[in-house]
Structure formats: structure tokens, C-alpha cells
Design an enzyme around this catalytic site. Structure first.
Site, PDB file in Angstrom:
ATOM      1  N   SER A 160       4.016   7.693  -5.156  1.00  0.00           N
ATOM      2  CA  SER A 160       4.514   6.472  -4.529  1.00  0.00           C
ATOM      3  C   SER A 160       4.844   5.417  -5.586  1.00  0.00           C
ATOM      4  O   SER A 160       5.725   5.631  -6.418  1.00  0.00           O
ATOM      5  CB  SER A 160       3.491   5.988  -3.496  1.00  0.00           C
ATOM      6  OG  SER A 160       4.027   4.959  -2.689  1.00  0.00           O
ATOM      7  N   ASP A 255       9.373  10.175   5.801  1.00  0.00           N
ATOM      8  CA  ASP A 255       9.031   9.083   4.891  1.00  0.00           C
ATOM      9  C   ASP A 255      10.304   8.299   4.609  1.00  0.00           C
ATOM     10  O   ASP A 255      11.285   8.866   4.115  1.00  0.00           O
ATOM     11  CB  ASP A 255       8.462   9.659   3.584  1.00  0.00           C
ATOM     12  CG  ASP A 255       8.060   8.599   2.574  1.00  0.00           C
ATOM     13  OD1 ASP A 255       8.228   7.391   2.859  1.00  0.00           O
ATOM     14  OD2 ASP A 255       7.564   8.976   1.495  1.00  0.00           O
ATOM     15  N   HIS A 285       4.503   9.731   4.586  1.00  0.00           N
ATOM     16  CA  HIS A 285       4.015   9.142   3.340  1.00  0.00           C
ATOM     17  C   HIS A 285       2.478   9.171   3.358  1.00  0.00           C
ATOM     18  O   HIS A 285       1.848   8.638   4.256  1.00  0.00           O
ATOM     19  CB  HIS A 285       4.500   7.693   3.230  1.00  0.00           C
ATOM     20  CG  HIS A 285       4.406   7.129   1.844  1.00  0.00           C
ATOM     21  ND1 HIS A 285       5.344   7.398   0.886  1.00  0.00           N
ATOM     22  CD2 HIS A 285       3.481   6.321   1.275  1.00  0.00           C
ATOM     23  CE1 HIS A 285       5.015   6.773  -0.235  1.00  0.00           C
ATOM     24  NE2 HIS A 285       3.887   6.112  -0.025  1.00  0.00           N
TER      25      HIS A 285
END
Length: 318
Positions: A160, A255, A285
Site C-alpha cells: 500500500s 481495490d 485492499h
């Protein structure tokens, strides 16, 4: 669209980042507690390693901590620098999921893992986290031999926001003549902080991360006059991607960051960089945390460990 039961349960439990008026320290504490509880509920127990040691990396403006994991394997070993996620303002190497991830990579890919506890926004906004991670990479290269590692076989990866930082560090390595990297391993990367890619993704805001969440992140990480189009802030928007190390990018079907990860893969290919990009069906996610409850999360882990092993074998010093 119906999510698998463990993924739906994860989304129902996953906390938000708290009200914007709540002090950042309080929000961090609450999210850390929730992250550890998520791992206890959904994660697979972390494997044993030979040693875990903390080290201090001195640099201008303040020292940072790195945590080093060594497997039960003979030295010298490849060295993998890992950068945790958390929107640039959350997370640490002390999180249970980060510890488990580093242990899994150390044992699963027979490598020394150096986890970076970079300084967080808003106290330390852009470009401080990038510079912290770059300095940690230099430290890992300089101290590889004393850690049981091989300085000629060096990789970097992150999740991320950590994948954003990893990608930014690869640009800095190229631009500054840093140590050669055998791989950049980017999981659910956030690579466009203008948020235009996220808005255009076509994925709704009810899958664990929203445009509003990322707007909060950007405000904390890039206070004025920082430019969200800077290549070290938004690697996707870098003018030139030539000369970067091979990339392995993993995205999640549901996501809203998926679009920018896959666009980055396309741009790297166009620049002549070897790329593998894999989209995990049914994932959101944060799905990689579900290794104890969801078979696709274990498949995700096996895939990235295989990518690391292959990169280690291909490296010139291997």
C-alpha cells in the site's frame, strides 16, 4: 458481487481511521490495536526465525529504527528491505501483521529481511518517509555482510503506502546511483496521490478503502506546498521509468487502487522494464492479512515468495 465469507467478515470488522478532529496519536493507538486484533482473528501464526534484532540508522534530522529478521539458513543470504503500509501516517514494525509478513518472507525466501520503521506524517511529511526508506536501503547494503546477507543480492518491497515508498526509493536509487536492486515487489500500491487514478478505477468506496480515506492520507502526507505530481510522491506520474529494476506488482480485484498499480505495470513495460502484474480475484485492499482464514491469501503469499526466490536466483551476485 458477492465476497467470500472471510473477506466480507474482514470488511465488517475493519475499523475506519477515526474522526479527523481526534488527535493523531489517539487514532494511531486505536488503529494499531485494531490491526493486531485483525491479525489474531484472520492471520496465520508467524513462523519461527533464527533471530530478530533492532538497529538504529542515523541520518540527518533524526535516527530511525530497522528490524532485521534472519532465517535458519546458511549465510550469505539475499537481503530484502520491507516497508510497511498505513497511509504514511499509521503503522510500524511492531504490528503483528508486519512481524508475520517479515518472518514469512525471511523463512519462505531464505533471505535477511530489513523492516523499516520510517518516521510518519504529519509530524514528518513528504519527503521524509522516502528519505528514511532510502537511507535504510543504503544501511542494509552497507551492513549486509555483518547481518549474514549478500550486498550484491538486494530487493525492496512494500504494501500500500509502503509500496509507494518502495517505488519511490527505486527511482531515487536510479537517480542517485544507489546500490543495484534485483526486484521491486509492490503489493496493492498507491502510486498516484492526485487520486485521479483511484477515482477512475470504477471500484466503489465500500471495499475497505475509499477516496475519502486517501484524501485524508494525502492531506497528512503532502501538506502545501508539496506537489502530488512529484515522481517521489506519485511514482506513476514520473516522466521517465527507464532503468528501473524488474517489478512484481500484485493488485486486488475489488481495490480502488488496482487501476494505478496496473497502469504502473503498463508504463514500466513500455519503458523496457521487466514486469509481472497479477490481479487477485475476489480480493480487497488488506486481503493479504487473511492467511489464517482465506485460501487465496495463502496463494497470494506463495506467489510473492516465489517471485522473491526467482529474483534472488537471477541476481548477478547469486
Amino acid at each position: 458481487m458477492t465476497l467470500d465469507a472471510p473477506v466480507a467478515e474482514f470488511l465488517a470488522f475493519k475499523p475506519d481511521a477515526g474522526a479527523s478532529g481526534t488527535p493523531v496519536a489517539d487514532r494511531r493507538r486505536a488503529i494499531l490495536d485494531a490491526s493486531d486484533e485483525i491479525f489474531r482473528r484472520f492471520g496465520e501464526p508467524a513462523p519461527d526465525v533464527a533471530s530478530v534484532t533492532d538497529h538504529v540508522v542515523d541520518q540527518p534530522g533524526g535516527a530511525i529504527r530497522v528490524r532485521v529478521y534472519r532465517p535458519h539458513a546458511a549465510a550469505p543470504l539475499p537481503v530484502h528491505v520491507f516497508i510497511h503500509g498505513g497511509g504514511f501516517w499509521l503503522g510500524s514494525v511492531d504490528e503483528l501483521v508486519v512481524d508475520a509478513t517479515c518472518r514469512e518472507r525471511s523463512t519462505g525466501a531464505d533471505c535477511v529481511v530489513v523492516a523499516v520503521d520510517y518516521r510518519l506524517a504529519p509530524e514528518h511529511p513528504f519527503p521524509t518517509p522516502v528519505e528514511d526508506c532510502y537511507r535504510a536501503l543504503l544501511w542494509a547494503h552497507e551492513h549486509a555482510a555483518s547481518l549474514g546477507g549478500d550486498p550484491s543480492v538486494l530487493t525492496i518491497g512494500g504494501v500500500s503506502a509502503g509500496a509507494n515508498l518502495a517505488a519511490a526509493v527505486t527511482l531515487a536509487v536510479r537517480d542517485r546511483g544507489g546500490p543495484p536492486l534485483a526486484l521491486q515487489l509492490l503489493e496493492v500500491p498507491a502510486l498516484d496521490l492526485t487520486l485521479s487514478s483511484m477515482v477512475a478505477s470504477g471500484v466503489g468506496d465500500d471495499h475497505g478503502i475509499s477516496v475519502a480515506d486517501m484524501a485524508v492520507t494525502v492531506d497528512l502526507y503532502l501538506p502545501a506546498p508539496a506537489d502530488p505530481t512529484s515522481p517521489y510522491a506519485s511514482p506513476l506520474l514520473a516522466t521517465d521509468l527507464r532503468g528501473l529494476p524488474p517489478a512484481h506488482i500484485l493488485t486486488a480485484e475489488f481495490d480502488p487502487l488496482r487501476h494505478e498499480g496496473e497502469r504502473y505495470a503498463e508504463r514500466l513495460r513500455d519503458a523496457g522494464v521487466p514486469v509481472v502484474c497479477r490481479r487477485q480475484p475476489g480480493a480487497v485492499h488488506g486481503s493479504l492479512a487473511l492467511t489464517g482464514r482465506w485460501e487465496p491469501a495463502r496463494q497470494w503469499r506463495a506467489h510473492l515468495l516465489d517471485a522473491l526466490r526467482q529474483a534472488h536466483h537471477r541476481a548477478p551476485g547469486a
